[in-house]
Design a protein around this motif. Structure first.
Motif, mmCIF file in Angstrom:
data_model
loop_
_atom_site.group_PDB
_atom_site.id
_atom_site.type_symbol
_atom_site.label_atom_id
_atom_site.label_comp_id
_atom_site.label_asym_id
_atom_site.label_seq_id
_atom_site.Cartn_x
_atom_site.Cartn_y
_atom_site.Cartn_z
ATOM 1 N N SER A 105 36.044 31.012 38.903
ATOM 2 C CA SER A 105 36.500 31.265 38.674
ATOM 3 C C SER A 105 35.866 33.174 38.966
ATOM 4 O O SER A 105 34.626 32.562 37.781
ATOM 5 C CB SER A 105 37.801 31.512 37.595
ATOM 6 O OG SER A 105 37.732 32.738 37.066
ATOM 7 N N PRO A 106 35.778 34.185 39.174
ATOM 8 C CA PRO A 106 35.470 34.972 39.100
ATOM 9 C C PRO A 106 35.015 35.354 38.228
ATOM 10 O O PRO A 106 34.028 36.786 36.787
ATOM 11 C CB PRO A 106 35.672 36.170 40.337
ATOM 12 C CG PRO A 106 35.936 35.379 41.436
ATOM 13 C CD PRO A 106 36.351 33.957 40.138
ATOM 14 N N GLU A 107 36.752 34.962 37.303
ATOM 15 C CA GLU A 107 36.052 36.393 36.042
ATOM 16 C C GLU A 107 35.653 35.386 35.074
ATOM 17 O O GLU A 107 36.015 36.477 34.177
ATOM 18 C CB GLU A 107 38.065 36.013 35.531
ATOM 19 C CG GLU A 107 39.085 36.243 36.435
ATOM 20 C CD GLU A 107 39.242 37.810 36.629
ATOM 21 O OE1 GLU A 107 38.458 38.401 35.437
ATOM 22 O OE2 GLU A 107 40.215 37.931 37.604
ATOM 23 N N ASP A 108 34.839 34.697 34.890
ATOM 24 C CA ASP A 108 34.199 34.285 34.445
ATOM 25 C C ASP A 108 32.863 34.920 34.190
ATOM 26 O O ASP A 108 32.062 34.998 33.010
ATOM 27 C CB ASP A 108 33.086 32.649 34.738
ATOM 28 C CG ASP A 108 34.439 31.738 34.291
ATOM 29 O OD1 ASP A 108 35.426 31.933 33.985
ATOM 30 O OD2 ASP A 108 34.051 30.551 35.806
ATOM 31 N N PHE A 109 32.638 35.773 35.400
ATOM 32 C CA PHE A 109 31.291 36.368 35.132
ATOM 33 C C PHE A 109 31.584 38.814 35.405
ATOM 34 O O PHE A 109 30.895 39.078 34.330
ATOM 35 C CB PHE A 109 30.542 36.247 36.414
ATOM 36 C CG PHE A 109 31.147 34.963 36.254
ATOM 37 C CD1 PHE A 109 29.478 34.125 36.317
ATOM 38 C CD2 PHE A 109 30.783 34.868 37.652
ATOM 39 C CE1 PHE A 109 29.225 33.233 36.408
ATOM 40 C CE2 PHE A 109 30.859 33.123 38.188
ATOM 41 C CZ PHE A 109 29.965 32.561 37.693
ATOM 42 N N LEU A 110 33.635 38.843 35.056
ATOM 43 C CA LEU A 110 33.539 39.831 34.863
ATOM 44 C C LEU A 110 33.919 40.119 33.779
ATOM 45 O O LEU A 110 34.505 39.889 33.243
ATOM 46 C CB LEU A 110 34.360 40.296 36.286
ATOM 47 C CG LEU A 110 34.441 40.026 37.326
ATOM 48 C CD1 LEU A 110 36.187 39.657 38.369
ATOM 49 C CD2 LEU A 110 33.395 40.850 38.652
ATOM 50 N N ARG A 111 33.153 41.237 33.400
ATOM 51 C CA ARG A 111 33.545 42.127 32.353
ATOM 52 C C ARG A 111 34.484 43.075 31.953
ATOM 53 O O ARG A 111 34.542 44.172 32.973
ATOM 54 C CB ARG A 111 32.328 42.288 31.392
ATOM 55 C CG ARG A 111 31.249 41.165 31.329
ATOM 56 C CD ARG A 111 29.835 41.525 31.193
ATOM 57 N NE ARG A 111 30.057 41.643 29.449
ATOM 58 C CZ ARG A 111 28.521 41.756 29.054
ATOM 59 N NH1 ARG A 111 27.986 41.923 29.174
ATOM 60 N NH2 ARG A 111 28.846 41.681 27.236
ATOM 61 N N GLU A 112 35.261 43.306 30.607
ATOM 62 C CA GLU A 112 36.318 44.647 30.562
ATOM 63 C C GLU A 112 35.463 45.541 31.165
ATOM 64 O O GLU A 112 35.966 46.678 31.673
ATOM 65 C CB GLU A 112 36.681 44.667 29.325
ATOM 66 C CG GLU A 112 37.474 43.218 29.163
ATOM 67 C CD GLU A 112 39.195 43.307 30.833
ATOM 68 O OE1 GLU A 112 39.626 44.345 30.743
ATOM 69 O OE2 GLU A 112 39.219 42.180 30.602
#
Length: 385
Positions: free
Chosen positions: A30-37
């Motif tokens: 999941s890219p969400e593991d690396f994308l920060r708010e």
């Protein structure tokens, strides 16, 4: 462990990071593991995942592609899918027998072969780029992340000084960067110390940048660049899911529209900064920037819904260019045509090709909605739009 944030930079670097995330996503990571708010990438977490993928073998020792590591195969496999090389066409020069070997050969031919985008990247001898051992050694963990011993030049993209750097001389990307061997070149005053430099990790990452682009029906490619990796990820993923028959500029607007409707609550103040469309055709690169006023307009649900119903590329183009006054003018023409029972107004036909009289009330209604929303933004933000 404290994360080292990776900040958005030049669009080429941003596209490279998004391309890397595309490869991870193709493997269920999941890219969400690396994308920060806040719009950055979790650097240490991302590097750990890259180190792991460059350490684990992709195949067992009996396979003809056994030298490849996981990231090598993921990259090749995803590129093959991206370039339409699955299943690969029969090629008498292909030395491999397995299906994976054929995919490897077809993908690398389109990447490093004659007239390919990266043909000068790591080997000049024809066919040598298809040697799994050569490929694995060139892009091994030890080679890509070679630490520096003396000099402390920083990387233009990453801003760090840990790894070996070299002057910008991307002979395979001459349309973007100057070469050392020609004029104008990458040197300032012919001194190597005065050149901009890239580290080996950044140079290797550039090999992923084309995976972030979406190909259109005219064979051109587009990438949405933004001040946030999270925003770029979602916009470009939506871009790939939209019909390839659309033109580049309306495609950008449609992506912003879809994104705003789906996850509008996630948007912070940074979304009102400039969003760019990188449009590439051959060696020509065009950058189109959306102003904050345009983004504010596209993020209003009533506007996006009206544009979706009107389905006018010409109108979207006018709005992207900031020609907001055209909406009021078209509203007047549509209303007049409706009252006079005349649908042959030339200006209307330019924006709406198929205008039977019965459709005029529908067009008028949606144009008036757009005009009202534009006027609301004008008042609330003190903008003359």
């Amino acid at each position: 462990m404290k994360e080292l944030p990776i900040l958005p930079s030049h669009w080429l670097f941003n596209a490279s990071m998004i391309g890397l995330l595309e490869v991870f996503a193709s493997q269920g990571i999941s890219p969400e593991d690396f994308l920060r708010e806040e719009g950055t990438l979790a650097g240490k977490r991302l590097l750990r995942r890259v180190f792991s993928a460059l350490s684990e073998p992709a195949f067992d020792s009996t396979h003809e592609l056994w030298p490849l590591r996981q990231l090598h195969w993921w990259f090749v496999q995803h590129h093959a899918h991206h370039a339409g090389k699955i299943p690969p066409p029969p090629n008498p020069k292909c030395p491999f027998r397995t299906e994976e070997g054929k995919i490897f050969y077809a993908a690398l031919a389109s990447l490093f072969g004659n007239k390919a985008p990266y043909q000068n990247w790591y080997h000049h001898s024809e066919g040598k780029w298809a040697n799994p051992s050569q490929f694995a050694e060139t892009f091994s963990w030890e080679t890509v992340f070679t630490p520096k011993k003396r000099r402390r030049e920083s990387c233009l993209f990453l801003g760090e000084t840990r790894y070996v750097t070299q002057p910008i001389d991307l002979r395979n990307l001459q349309w973007l960067f100057p070469a050392q061997s020609s004029f104008p070149n990458a040197f300032r005053g012919l001194h190597e110390e005065g050149t901009l430099r890239l580290s080996r990790p950044a140079l290797t990452a550039i090999l992923f940048h084309h995976l972030a682009f979406t190909r259109l029906s005219d064979n051109s490619e587009v990438f949405i660049n933004a001040p946030s990796f999270k925003l770029m990820w979602h916009l470009n993923r939506l871009l790939k899911g939209i019909s390839e028959q659309q033109e580049a500029l309306p495609l950008l607007a449609t992506s912003v529209v879809e994104y705003s409707l789906r996850i509008q609550r996630m948007l912070g103040g940074w979304v009102f900064q400039n969003i760019q469309l990188i449009h590439r055709q051959g060696e020509t690169v065009e950058t189109v920037t959306l102003s904050p006023a345009v983004v504010r307009l596209l993020l209003r649900p009533k506007v996006t819904q009206a544009l979706a119903r009107l389905r006018s590329s010409a109108l979207v183009r006018a709005l992207l260019a900031g020609r907001f006054g055209i909406v009021q003018h078209l509203s007047y023409l549509a209303l007049r045509s409706q009252l006079l029972k005349n649908s042959k107004e030339a200006a209307l036909k330019h924006f709406f090709k198929d205008i039977p009289y019965e459709r005029l009330p529908f067009i008028t209604q949606n144009l008036l909605i757009l005009a009202t929303e534009i006027r609301t933004i004008q008042k609330s933000h003190s903008l003359w739009i």
